[in-house]
Motif scaffolding. Structure first.
Motif, PDB file in Angstrom:
ATOM      1  N   PRO A   7       0.839  -1.203   0.000  1.00 61.82           N
ATOM      2  CA  PRO A   7       0.000   0.000   0.000  1.00 61.82           C
ATOM      3  C   PRO A   7       0.873   1.251   0.000  1.00 61.82           C
ATOM      4  O   PRO A   7       2.052   1.191   0.360  1.00 61.82           O
ATOM      5  N   VAL A  17      -4.578  -1.508   7.271  1.00 62.64           N
ATOM      6  CA  VAL A  17      -4.211  -2.426   6.194  1.00 62.64           C
ATOM      7  C   VAL A  17      -4.592  -3.837   6.616  1.00 62.64           C
ATOM      8  O   VAL A  17      -4.278  -4.275   7.718  1.00 62.64           O
ATOM      9  N   LEU A  30      -4.675  -4.296  -5.346  1.00 61.55           N
ATOM     10  CA  LEU A  30      -4.729  -3.458  -4.162  1.00 61.55           C
ATOM     11  C   LEU A  30      -6.062  -2.728  -4.191  1.00 61.55           C
ATOM     12  O   LEU A  30      -6.419  -2.127  -5.203  1.00 61.55           O
ATOM     13  N   LEU A  32      -8.767  -0.140  -1.994  1.00 58.34           N
ATOM     14  CA  LEU A  32      -9.048   0.757  -0.880  1.00 58.34           C
ATOM     15  C   LEU A  32     -10.554   0.734  -0.672  1.00 58.34           C
ATOM     16  O   LEU A  32     -11.323   1.104  -1.563  1.00 58.34           O
ATOM     17  N   ALA A  46       0.205   0.394  -5.919  1.00 53.33           N
ATOM     18  CA  ALA A  46      -0.066   1.728  -5.385  1.00 53.33           C
ATOM     19  C   ALA A  46       0.300   2.845  -6.351  1.00 53.33           C
ATOM     20  O   ALA A  46      -0.158   3.966  -6.190  1.00 53.33           O
TER      21      ALA A  46
END
Length: 57
Positions: A7, A17, A30, A32, A46
């Motif tokens: 991240p 996380v 990844l 969010l 990221a």
């Protein structure tokens, strides 16, 4: 096997996380997740805009 993406630098007071096994509908990467449970941002790593997305908050 899940993604090994790291991240972006995070404010540990504002974000947590969690590493979980891959979830087939989402694939690897990844993600969010917003506090309301929706995916706010997704990418393979990221560098794809995660830090920029977090800066909007």
């Amino acid at each position: 096997m899940g993604s090994v993406a790291e991240p972006p630098p995070l404010d540990r007071e504002a974000a947590r996380v969690h590493r979980i096994p891959p979830y087939e509908p989402y694939g690897k990467g990844l993600f969010l997740i917003r506090p309301d449970g929706y995916v706010g941002w997704a990418g393979v790593d990221a560098r794809g805009g995660a830090a920029e997305y977090l800066a909007l908050a």
